[in-house]
Design a protein around this motif. Structure first.
Motif, PDB file in Angstrom:
ATOM      1  N   ASP A 270      40.536  33.122  32.230  1.00 48.37           N
ATOM      2  CA  ASP A 270      39.675  33.841  33.362  1.00 48.37           C
ATOM      3  C   ASP A 270      38.438  33.019  33.536  1.00 48.37           C
ATOM      4  O   ASP A 270      37.308  33.146  32.907  1.00 48.37           O
ATOM      5  CB  ASP A 270      39.111  35.415  32.979  1.00 48.37           C
ATOM      6  N   ARG A 271      38.576  31.999  34.416  1.00 50.34           N
ATOM      7  CA  ARG A 271      37.541  30.744  34.506  1.00 50.34           C
ATOM      8  C   ARG A 271      36.134  31.621  35.046  1.00 50.34           C
ATOM      9  O   ARG A 271      35.002  31.129  34.283  1.00 50.34           O
ATOM     10  CB  ARG A 271      37.786  29.838  35.587  1.00 50.34           C
TER      11      ARG A 271
ATOM     12  N   ASP B  69      45.557  28.033  33.558  1.00 48.25           N
ATOM     13  CA  ASP B  69      45.537  29.386  34.512  1.00 48.25           C
ATOM     14  C   ASP B  69      45.397  30.668  33.866  1.00 48.25           C
ATOM     15  O   ASP B  69      45.127  31.858  34.379  1.00 48.25           O
ATOM     16  CB  ASP B  69      47.257  29.436  35.118  1.00 48.25           C
ATOM     17  N   SER B  70      45.706  30.656  32.431  1.00 47.45           N
ATOM     18  CA  SER B  70      45.714  32.072  31.746  1.00 47.45           C
ATOM     19  C   SER B  70      44.142  32.402  31.298  1.00 47.45           C
ATOM     20  O   SER B  70      44.045  33.447  30.744  1.00 47.45           O
ATOM     21  CB  SER B  70      46.610  31.847  30.238  1.00 47.45           C
TER      22      SER B  70
END
Length: 553
Positions: A192-193, A189-190
């Motif tokens: 930035d895909r 989640d951390s």
């Protein structure tokens, strides 16, 4: 632990780190993330350095005395000696120079492997950028290796070049935003895909695709005019090819059998299978005539699937049957489970080992790109081979062993692993797992392919058979369609010797079992035998024979 056992443990750990560096994609898939930013080094300089490093490991292992080693220490030393020596012998063949590969080559397999490479941390996510840059370097280096091959008269088979060019064209003409290399695993989640994907796409545009285009141009412009035609697909047509094939034969079978001896074994196995077909045929297709039986298995639509979902469901059902019977035949069972997944690329069926960190169990893939190509009779034997009690039991148990170095838990010995997979197809018959005479016919059909492999692989690479001669032999002695027979022969042509490992491995495991039964008589216990074969990890067959003889004296 004695000093000598400490020495072999350290040597094994050092060797495993060498293997991780040598095969970073495999390492990443296994859960070793320290090399996540790397891709295979196929350069001539990298290959030469790997050979010298492997040679140094051989010297270190030879310098260790067996005198004060315990049983597992001796096995570790023997295994490391075999593996490092093989790395030297195979590395010196410089196979990248003639290795255009439409079956297992990077252009064919990256789209399948990349989504399976775990990304558990932001650091691994960042490393994916470097991995893609490494993929670009790989294709540039591969182009250079082919130029080296041309200079020494060592070029690929023309069909392999043509098929590889077609795959590269399909890749290069696909939309960049949908490039196969952008299909990466889930990210934390951390991370930035979207930003990461954008960076990866930039590397694809700036680095990977230009490198792929360079490789494609070299294949088309330089290699194809010099490629070997279909009459000369075997290694024997290359300078030093006969010696190279002898080396690969020893590597893949872990025996000293010559190609000529293996060819004869194959002919004998094919003849024995004809007898078994005739015996089972009346119950399945109403005749004992072998060509008629093979034609029915090949051509009768009622004996073939039409749905990929049905193929996967049938495989899941077969493995459920196998799970229920394991306790009566095996003392040690794996903790990790095995799932079945459909795929539309790669071999017809194949297995991925569980991640070392437990984040993913074993996965066995069924290629459903051509559902009608799957006979209904093939599903059970394939499932037992690839999943349970075949590759999953052998590989997952090895990974879960305590007290063994990671090198032993993750070693590749093709004759052991594929021999085990084929052994379990017949073991499943002993276990009563096949649901019908038709399913048992599938066991014979699978055997036919492995027996024919001994004949056609040695035929092409040691005896000068043409591609068509090999296809014709497989068509005459198996139920394979023209398309599947051609695909099989093409695989053997581009991976010389690998196809020998299945039947030679199975026959040797059976020989080891029969020897144990003769030694022990009424004391023989099949669960103890299977545990002795599986609970020390993969071993060369000669080492395995000695190990089982000591365990089951």
């Amino acid at each position: 632990m004695t000093a000598h056992n400490s020495d072999i443990a350290q040597l094994a750990d050092d060797y495993q780190q060498f293997r991780y560096r040598l095969m970073p994609t495999w390492a990443h898939m296994s859960g070793e993330y320290a090399v996540a930013g790397s891709y295979t080094d196929v350069s001539a300089a990298g290959e030469a350095a790997a050979v010298e490093e492997a040679r140094a490991f051989v010297a270190r292992a030879e310098a260790l005395s067996e005198d004060e080693l315990d049983e597992q220490g001796r096995l570790s030393r023997a295994m490391l000696l075999w593996d490092a020596s093989s790395e030297v012998a195979v590395g010196e063949l410089r196979s990248a120079e003639y290795g255009a590969d439409p079956i297992f080559g990077a252009q064919a397999s990256l789209g399948m492997y990349l989504p399976k490479l775990g990304i558990p941390t932001p650091e691994v996510a960042e490393a994916m950028v470097d991995k893609l840059r490494g993929i670009g370097t790989y294709f540039i280096d591969l182009a250079d290796r082919h130029r080296d091959g041309i200079a020494t008269g060592r070029t690929p088979a023309a069909f392999a070049v043509a098929d590889t060019i077609q795959q590269l064209d399909e890749w290069l003409t696909s939309p960049v935003a949908e490039d196969r290399l952008l299909n990466i695993a889930a990210t934390p989640d951390s991370v930035d895909r979207p930003a990461l994907i954008a960076r990866l796409q930039q590397v694809v545009e700036d680095v990977v695709r230009p490198a792929v285009a360079t490789y494609r141009a070299v294949l088309h412009d330089d290699v194809m005019p010099m490629a070997r035609d279909d009459d000369k697909v075997g290694l024997m047509h290359l300078p030093g090819g006969e010696e190279a094939y002898a080396t690969l034969t020893r590597y893949y079978t872990t025996t000293d059998l010559t190609p000529e001896e293996i060819h004869q074994i194959g002919l004998e196995q094919v003849a024995e299978l004809a007898r078994q077909y005739a015996e089972l045929g009346p119950a399945v297709v109403g005749t004992s005539d072998v060509p008629t039986i093979l034609a029915a298995l090949r051509d009768d639509p009622a004996l073939h699937h039409t749905s990929g979902d049905d193929i996967v469901d049938a495989s899941i059902a077969a493995m459920a049957k196998a799970r229920g019977a394991m306790g009566d035949w095996f003392g040690r069972l794996p903790q990790s489970d095995c799932e079945v997944e459909p795929t539309t690329s790669g071999a017809i069926a194949y297995y991925f080992r569980p991640a070392m960190d437990g984040s993913r169990g074993g996965i066995f893939f069924m290629n459903v790109s051509d559902p009608e190509g799957w006979g209904r009779y093939e599903i059970e034997s394939t499932s037992y081979h690839e999943g349970i009690p075949g590759h999953h039991l052998q590989i997952a148990i090895a990974q879960e062993l305590e007290g063994l170095p990671d090198f032993r838990k993750t070693a590749f010995v093709t004759a052991y692993s594929e021999g085990w997979g084929l052994y379990t197809e017949r073991l499943a018959d002993e276990m009563g797992l096949y649901g019908s005479p038709l399913d048992r016919m599938g066991m014979l059909a699978a055997d036919s392919m492995r027996a024919c492999r001994l004949v056609v692989d040695t035929g092409m690479h040691a005896m000068g058979w043409s591609r068509q001669q090999a296809i014709d032999y497989l068509l005459a002695n198996s139920e394979k369609s023209v398309g599947h027979a051609t695909a099989e022969i093409d695989r053997y042509a581009v991976t010389p010797g690998q196809a020998l490992s299945y039947m030679i491995g199975r026959l040797e495991i059976l020989r080891i079992r029969e020897a144990a039964q003769q030694r022990q008589g009424d004391r023989f216990d099949i669960k103890a035998f299977h545990d002795a074969v599986l609970d020390s990890g993969a071993l060369p067959l000669s080492v395995l024979a000695d190990h089982v003889a000591r365990r089951l004296a």
